[in-house]
Design an enzyme around this catalytic site. Structure first.
Site, PDB file in Angstrom:
ATOM      1  N   ASP A   1       1.945  -3.597  -5.492  1.00 12.32           N
ATOM      2  CA  ASP A   1       2.345  -3.524  -3.915  1.00 12.32           C
ATOM      3  C   ASP A   1       1.081  -4.137  -3.251  1.00 12.32           C
ATOM      4  OD1 ASP A   1       4.615  -2.388  -4.580  1.00 12.32           O
ATOM      5  OD2 ASP A   1       4.253  -0.212  -3.866  1.00 12.32           O
TER       6      ASP A   1
ATOM      7  N   MET B   1       3.700   6.187   7.734  1.00  6.47           N
ATOM      8  CA  MET B   1       4.377   5.360   8.225  1.00  6.47           C
ATOM      9  C   MET B   1       4.873   5.490   9.685  1.00  6.47           C
ATOM     10  SD  MET B   1       6.533   3.876   5.028  1.00  6.47           S
ATOM     11  CE  MET B   1       6.730   5.606   4.202  1.00  6.47           C
TER      12      MET B   1
ATOM     13  N   LYS C   1       5.338  -6.543   0.671  1.00  9.03           N
ATOM     14  CA  LYS C   1       5.148  -7.352   1.992  1.00  9.03           C
ATOM     15  C   LYS C   1       4.035  -7.836   2.371  1.00  9.03           C
ATOM     16  CE  LYS C   1       7.158  -4.509   4.771  1.00  9.03           C
ATOM     17  NZ  LYS C   1       8.100  -3.503   5.666  1.00  9.03           N
TER      18      LYS C   1
HETATM   19  N1  SAH Z   1       2.650   6.267  -1.953  1.00  4.37           N
HETATM   20  C1  SAH Z   1       1.674   6.090  -1.083  1.00  4.37           C
HETATM   21  C2  SAH Z   1       2.366   5.867   0.471  1.00  4.37           C
HETATM   22  C3  SAH Z   1       3.344   4.715   0.679  1.00  4.37           C
HETATM   23  S1  SAH Z   1       3.996   4.583   2.143  1.00  4.37           S
HETATM   24  C4  SAH Z   1       0.872   7.419  -0.866  1.00  4.37           C
HETATM   25  O1  SAH Z   1       1.046   8.256  -1.543  1.00  4.37           O
HETATM   26  O2  SAH Z   1      -0.301   7.332   0.060  1.00  4.37           O
HETATM   27  C5  SAH Z   1       2.740   3.503   2.977  1.00  4.37           C
HETATM   28  C6  SAH Z   1       2.050   4.448   4.188  1.00  4.37           C
HETATM   29  O3  SAH Z   1       1.226   5.172   3.501  1.00  4.37           O
HETATM   30  C7  SAH Z   1       1.341   3.668   5.216  1.00  4.37           C
HETATM   31  O4  SAH Z   1       2.267   3.540   6.036  1.00  4.37           O
HETATM   32  C8  SAH Z   1       0.450   4.688   5.707  1.00  4.37           C
HETATM   33  O5  SAH Z   1       0.887   5.669   6.328  1.00  4.37           O
HETATM   34  C9  SAH Z   1       0.022   5.484   4.213  1.00  4.37           C
HETATM   35  N2  SAH Z   1      -1.444   4.848   3.874  1.00  4.37           N
HETATM   36  C10 SAH Z   1      -1.224   4.411   2.521  1.00  4.37           C
HETATM   37  N3  SAH Z   1      -2.694   3.865   2.358  1.00  4.37           N
HETATM   38  C11 SAH Z   1      -3.322   4.245   3.471  1.00  4.37           C
HETATM   39  C12 SAH Z   1      -4.741   4.167   3.898  1.00  4.37           C
HETATM   40  N4  SAH Z   1      -5.461   3.730   3.022  1.00  4.37           N
HETATM   41  N5  SAH Z   1      -4.997   4.357   5.142  1.00  4.37           N
HETATM   42  C13 SAH Z   1      -4.129   5.226   5.959  1.00  4.37           C
HETATM   43  N6  SAH Z   1      -2.841   5.387   5.888  1.00  4.37           N
HETATM   44  C14 SAH Z   1      -2.486   4.791   4.441  1.00  4.37           C
END
Ligand code: SAH
Length: 286
Positions: free
Chosen positions: A52, A189, A74
């Protein structure tokens, strides 16, 4: 790709990665060192990695020479690969006898559709293995000096997504019940719909002066932390043009950052407060 072979894993009964297996791995929130050893083991054996946008290039660079990369997500304005197409592609690669690493940001089963992918693979008779990762809503906050639970603040925490499947603010959430029951709310998100979400929380009775933090690019070199309040959050997020990806945390645990923002302290800055909750510093040592 660097052909760095200096990362060797400690002796352990590491699982095999047979051809045809799809191994679903969480890469953690960004900083490569936060991926698990099992994840690294899988990465070093995979024939193909389907990843991803949120997976850092430095992690991908740890793949073995000859391992192919396939991007599924994306980026650069291209439309998101459809979930069904990704699952079908994983099935196809498995049937070709490849060792397939499905690498997702954070934890694959936290707002990452990993559950849907796993389900489709199992239905298709494809063997899978799952390795969790550090989710941004826990590890990303820790990086910013915010403990997701603290005994003086919360005995419960809620994780929610600011988008539902249609891309709108989530309609299925009972904001009143959530506001009453969860002293800390961690939102994934959530930046796009922050005005709607904060409005719903205020209408449900959460105080406008409740601390709220927005952590962008958590654990990555460009990490930023915006400390604000529920009432000001939407305007402040717009004013500072907070970058994606971002985690939003509502609750008094945010105040703890004043004491345990370890990053600022590593840069020689003193804590802003040793007792942010005004309850006495726990367990004085020395
Ligand atoms: N599976 C991922 C979440 C995927 S959804 C997890 O467990 O972290 C994607 C969302 O995750 C983003 O929109 C944001 O809200 C959060 N996210 C993922 N990586 C991030 C980062 N490095 N810093 C801040 N938010 C993050």
């Amino acid at each position: 790709m660097t052909e760095d072979t200096t990362i060797s894993l400690p002796a352990h009964d590491w699982p095999e990665f047979p051809p045809g297996l799809v191994w679903l791995v969480g890469a953690g929130p960004g900083e490569p060192g936060l991926m698990t050893l099992l994840g690294l083991h899988a990465l070093r054996l995979a024939d193909v990695i389907v990843h991803d946008a949120l997976v850092d290039d430095r992690i991908l660079d740890w793949r073995r020479p000859g391992c192919r990369l396939e991007y599924a997500g994306k980026r650069g304005g291209r439309p998101s690969a459809r979930q069904r197409d990704i699952s079908l592609r994983l099935i196809e690669l498995s049937r070709e006898g490849q060792r397939v690493l499905r690498l997702k940001g954070g934890d694959p089963f936290v707002f990452g559709r990993g559950g849907e992918e796993a389900q489709t693979l199992v239905q298709a008779g494809v063997p899978i293995r799952v390795t969790p990762g550090i989710s941004a809503g826990i590890g990303g906050l820790a990086w910013a000096g915010i403990p997701v639970t603290h005994r003086d603040v919360n005995q419960a925490v809620t994780f929610l997504t600011g988008h539902d499947q249609t891309g709108l603010a989530p309609a299925a959430i009972d904001w009143a019940a959530l506001s009453r029951s969860s002293p800390v709310i961690v939102m994934y998100m959530a930046v796009k719909h922050l005005p709607k979400i904060t409005e719903a929380l205020l209408a449900a009775g959460r105080p406008a002066d409740e601390p709220l933090a927005i952590v962008s690019n958590a654990t990555l070199p460009g990490m930023t932390v915006l400390e604000t309040t529920l009432g000001d959050a939407a305007a402040e997020a717009a004013r500072h043009e907070v970058a994606a990806p971002a985690i939003v945390c509502l609750g008094r645990v945010v105040l703890m950052r004043q004491a345990i923002d370890w990053m600022s302290q590593a840069q020689g800055l003193a804590p802003r407060s040793l007792d942010p909750l005004g309850r006495g510093v726990p367990q004085q040592v020395g």
